[in-house]
Design a protein around this motif. Sequence first.
Motif, mmCIF file in Angstrom:
data_model
loop_
_atom_site.group_PDB
_atom_site.id
_atom_site.type_symbol
_atom_site.label_atom_id
_atom_site.label_comp_id
_atom_site.label_asym_id
_atom_site.label_seq_id
_atom_site.Cartn_x
_atom_site.Cartn_y
_atom_site.Cartn_z
ATOM 1 N N LEU B 83 0.322 17.013 -6.192
ATOM 2 C CA LEU B 83 -1.171 16.738 -5.867
ATOM 3 C C LEU B 83 -1.338 15.241 -5.903
ATOM 4 O O LEU B 83 -2.102 14.641 -5.188
ATOM 5 C CB LEU B 83 -2.054 17.599 -6.894
ATOM 6 C CG LEU B 83 -3.262 17.456 -6.979
ATOM 7 C CD1 LEU B 83 -3.876 18.521 -5.782
ATOM 8 C CD2 LEU B 83 -4.048 17.647 -8.262
ATOM 9 N N PHE B 84 -0.973 14.589 -7.136
ATOM 10 C CA PHE B 84 -1.278 13.147 -7.436
ATOM 11 C C PHE B 84 -0.827 12.295 -6.270
ATOM 12 O O PHE B 84 -1.175 11.194 -5.929
ATOM 13 C CB PHE B 84 -1.371 12.656 -8.865
ATOM 14 C CG PHE B 84 -2.035 13.429 -9.758
ATOM 15 C CD1 PHE B 84 -3.465 12.890 -9.651
ATOM 16 C CD2 PHE B 84 -2.111 14.555 -10.409
ATOM 17 C CE1 PHE B 84 -4.342 13.444 -10.814
ATOM 18 C CE2 PHE B 84 -2.742 15.027 -11.025
ATOM 19 C CZ PHE B 84 -4.107 14.411 -11.366
ATOM 20 N N GLY B 85 0.520 12.800 -5.863
ATOM 21 C CA GLY B 85 1.373 11.847 -4.952
ATOM 22 C C GLY B 85 0.464 12.069 -3.686
ATOM 23 O O GLY B 85 0.649 11.081 -2.840
ATOM 24 N N LEU B 86 -0.183 13.257 -3.278
ATOM 25 C CA LEU B 86 -0.976 12.959 -2.163
ATOM 26 C C LEU B 86 -2.020 12.189 -2.021
ATOM 27 O O LEU B 86 -2.387 11.495 -1.164
ATOM 28 C CB LEU B 86 -1.626 14.660 -2.051
ATOM 29 C CG LEU B 86 -2.281 14.927 -0.713
ATOM 30 C CD1 LEU B 86 -1.753 14.673 0.652
ATOM 31 C CD2 LEU B 86 -3.128 16.364 -0.966
ATOM 32 N N ILE B 87 -2.530 12.050 -3.026
ATOM 33 C CA ILE B 87 -3.779 10.920 -3.236
ATOM 34 C C ILE B 87 -3.188 9.703 -3.021
ATOM 35 O O ILE B 87 -3.861 8.957 -2.490
ATOM 36 C CB ILE B 87 -4.624 11.089 -4.814
ATOM 37 C CG1 ILE B 87 -5.257 12.389 -4.755
ATOM 38 C CG2 ILE B 87 -5.609 10.029 -4.802
ATOM 39 C CD1 ILE B 87 -5.753 12.701 -6.262
ATOM 40 N N VAL B 88 -1.946 9.392 -3.739
ATOM 41 C CA VAL B 88 -1.416 8.047 -3.601
ATOM 42 C C VAL B 88 -0.911 7.808 -1.933
ATOM 43 O O VAL B 88 -1.216 6.677 -1.492
ATOM 44 C CB VAL B 88 -0.196 8.120 -4.424
ATOM 45 C CG1 VAL B 88 0.500 6.712 -4.134
ATOM 46 C CG2 VAL B 88 -0.476 8.169 -5.734
ATOM 47 N N MET B 89 -0.508 8.928 -1.380
ATOM 48 C CA MET B 89 -0.092 8.892 0.037
ATOM 49 C C MET B 89 -1.210 8.463 0.907
ATOM 50 O O MET B 89 -0.744 8.246 2.111
ATOM 51 C CB MET B 89 0.885 10.043 0.371
ATOM 52 C CG MET B 89 2.247 10.235 -0.558
ATOM 53 S SD MET B 89 2.972 8.562 -0.741
ATOM 54 C CE MET B 89 3.862 8.652 0.606
ATOM 55 N N VAL B 90 -2.337 9.042 0.590
ATOM 56 C CA VAL B 90 -3.365 8.924 1.607
ATOM 57 C C VAL B 90 -4.153 7.604 1.246
ATOM 58 O O VAL B 90 -4.505 6.946 2.050
ATOM 59 C CB VAL B 90 -4.455 9.890 1.459
ATOM 60 C CG1 VAL B 90 -5.530 9.831 2.082
ATOM 61 C CG2 VAL B 90 -3.785 11.323 2.032
ATOM 62 N N SER B 91 -4.545 7.181 -0.092
ATOM 63 C CA SER B 91 -5.305 6.050 -0.367
ATOM 64 C C SER B 91 -4.121 4.965 0.046
ATOM 65 O O SER B 91 -4.874 3.837 0.582
ATOM 66 C CB SER B 91 -5.418 6.027 -1.816
ATOM 67 O OG SER B 91 -4.409 6.242 -2.702
ATOM 68 N N GLY B 92 -3.207 4.777 -0.300
ATOM 69 C CA GLY B 92 -2.230 3.599 0.084
ATOM 70 C C GLY B 92 -2.152 3.227 1.444
ATOM 71 O O GLY B 92 -2.627 1.966 1.709
ATOM 72 N N PRO B 93 -2.090 4.047 2.499
ATOM 73 C CA PRO B 93 -2.106 3.666 3.835
ATOM 74 C C PRO B 93 -3.602 3.033 4.184
ATOM 75 O O PRO B 93 -3.667 2.181 5.203
ATOM 76 C CB PRO B 93 -1.783 4.755 4.657
ATOM 77 C CG PRO B 93 -0.579 5.633 3.794
ATOM 78 C CD PRO B 93 -1.402 5.376 2.434
ATOM 79 N N LEU B 94 -4.603 3.700 3.613
ATOM 80 C CA LEU B 94 -6.031 3.468 3.909
ATOM 81 C C LEU B 94 -6.227 1.816 3.398
ATOM 82 O O LEU B 94 -6.856 1.010 4.112
ATOM 83 C CB LEU B 94 -6.882 4.066 3.211
ATOM 84 C CG LEU B 94 -7.278 5.448 3.909
ATOM 85 C CD1 LEU B 94 -7.993 6.366 2.822
ATOM 86 C CD2 LEU B 94 -7.745 5.564 5.201
ATOM 87 N N TRP B 95 -5.646 1.219 2.301
ATOM 88 C CA TRP B 95 -5.588 0.261 1.853
ATOM 89 C C TRP B 95 -4.675 -0.742 2.608
ATOM 90 O O TRP B 95 -5.112 -1.855 2.918
ATOM 91 C CB TRP B 95 -5.221 0.018 0.251
ATOM 92 C CG TRP B 95 -5.404 -1.358 -0.322
ATOM 93 C CD1 TRP B 95 -5.758 -2.189 0.079
ATOM 94 C CD2 TRP B 95 -4.903 -1.409 -1.833
ATOM 95 N NE1 TRP B 95 -5.731 -3.277 -1.063
ATOM 96 C CE2 TRP B 95 -5.223 -2.414 -2.077
ATOM 97 C CE3 TRP B 95 -4.328 -0.546 -2.744
ATOM 98 C CZ2 TRP B 95 -4.989 -3.515 -3.608
ATOM 99 C CZ3 TRP B 95 -4.354 -1.210 -4.050
ATOM 100 C CH2 TRP B 95 -4.325 -2.524 -4.315
ATOM 101 N N ALA B 96 -3.552 -0.382 2.904
ATOM 102 C CA ALA B 96 -2.652 -1.198 3.758
ATOM 103 C C ALA B 96 -3.288 -1.612 5.237
ATOM 104 O O ALA B 96 -2.996 -2.666 5.728
ATOM 105 C CB ALA B 96 -1.261 -0.285 3.904
ATOM 106 N N ARG B 97 -3.964 -0.511 5.833
ATOM 107 C CA ARG B 97 -4.413 -0.871 7.076
ATOM 108 C C ARG B 97 -5.228 -2.002 6.983
ATOM 109 O O ARG B 97 -5.053 -2.840 8.117
ATOM 110 C CB ARG B 97 -5.328 0.444 7.521
ATOM 111 C CG ARG B 97 -5.799 0.182 8.738
ATOM 112 C CD ARG B 97 -4.795 0.345 9.966
ATOM 113 N NE ARG B 97 -5.369 0.197 11.328
ATOM 114 C CZ ARG B 97 -5.573 -1.026 11.787
ATOM 115 N NH1 ARG B 97 -5.286 -2.261 11.175
ATOM 116 N NH2 ARG B 97 -5.951 -1.357 12.974
ATOM 117 N N LYS B 98 -6.042 -2.217 6.155
ATOM 118 C CA LYS B 98 -6.867 -3.461 5.948
ATOM 119 C C LYS B 98 -6.283 -4.532 5.697
ATOM 120 O O LYS B 98 -6.150 -5.719 6.239
ATOM 121 C CB LYS B 98 -8.021 -3.188 5.115
ATOM 122 C CG LYS B 98 -9.081 -4.131 4.709
ATOM 123 C CD LYS B 98 -10.015 -4.428 6.137
ATOM 124 C CE LYS B 98 -10.782 -5.785 5.861
ATOM 125 N NZ LYS B 98 -11.516 -6.298 7.112
#
Lengths: 95, 218
Positions: B83-98
Amino acid sequence: MTKNLLLALVLTLPLQSFVLASGVQTPQPPAHEGFVPVDQLPGQEQLPAAPLVAAAYGVAWAVVLLYVWSLWRRLARVERELADVARRIESGAGP
Amino acid sequence: VRLFTPLVGVAIVMFAIAPFLVVNAPYESTMGLVQKIFYFHVASALTMFLSAFVAAIAAATFLFGRKAAADRIAASAAELAVLFGLIVMVSGPLWARKAWGVWWQWDARLTSTLVMWLVFHSYLLLRRYGGPGSEKLSAAVAVFGGALVPFVYWSVNMWRTVHPTTNVIPTLDASMRGPFYFCVLTFFVLYALLLAVRTSLETQRARLDSLYLALDDR
C-alpha cells in the motif's frame, strides 16, 4: 569561355537563390555555451508543477481512504459471517 | 485496544495539519513547488521500509518459532508495504517528470524499490493462490523482501543514480525539517493504526476458520 561561365551561372541559379533565401529566412540563433535555465524556456516547454503536486497528494489521500474503506468492508463481512456461524453452532445446525 | 480510539483522533488531526505545514514550508531553490511532493513521498517510502522490516521479522518469527500470531502480523505488514509502496511509486514519477524531465529512470534506487515492491506483491499472491502450506513459502519471501531494504536505502550511495542520496534528510534546512518529520510521524501513526486493524481482520478470519472446522466436526 564567357559563354560557358554564363551557362554555369544560369544552371546553378536555383541553388544560389536557395542558399541566399535560406540565409535570409532562418537567421541562426546565438550559440549557447551552457544549459538554458528552466525559467527561460519557451512557454510550451515549461511543465506546470501545481497539477503534479496536486496529483501526488490526491493519490496518497485516495489510496489511504480506499484502503480504509476496503478494510472496513472486509471486517464487516467477516464479523457478519462469524455471527452467522456462531448462531448455527448454538442452534445445533449442521454445516 | 484502549489506545486505538485516541490514536485515530490523533491521526485525523495530524493528517489535517500536515498539508498546512507543507504549504507553509519554504520553496526549494532549484525545484520550486514540485519539491513539496518530497514530504509525502519520503514519508511513505520510510513507512514502506518500516512495514517491510515488520513483515520480515514477523515472518522469521513464524518460520522459526511457529507462532500463528506472527504469521498474521507478517501478512498484514506485507499488505501495508504494498500500500505505502503504491504511494511511493506514484508520487515519485510525478516528481521526476518535472525534476528530471522523465517519468521513470532505470537507475539503482528506482529499480531496487520496484523489485522490493514486487517481492511483497509476490508474497500476497503466494498466500492467496499458493494453496495449503503456502504460509511458510511466503514467509521466506517476506524475509527476503525485508533483507532488500538496506540495499534499496543505500543504493543511492553505492551506485551513480539520478535520485538524491541519503544525505538530503540530515542536511535538510531547519524550516523544512519540522514539516518533514511531522509528515513522517503522521504516516507512522497511520501505519500503526492500519496494522492493528489489518491484524485484527486476520485474527477474526482465523477464528472464523476454527468455527467452520468445529461446525464440520459435528
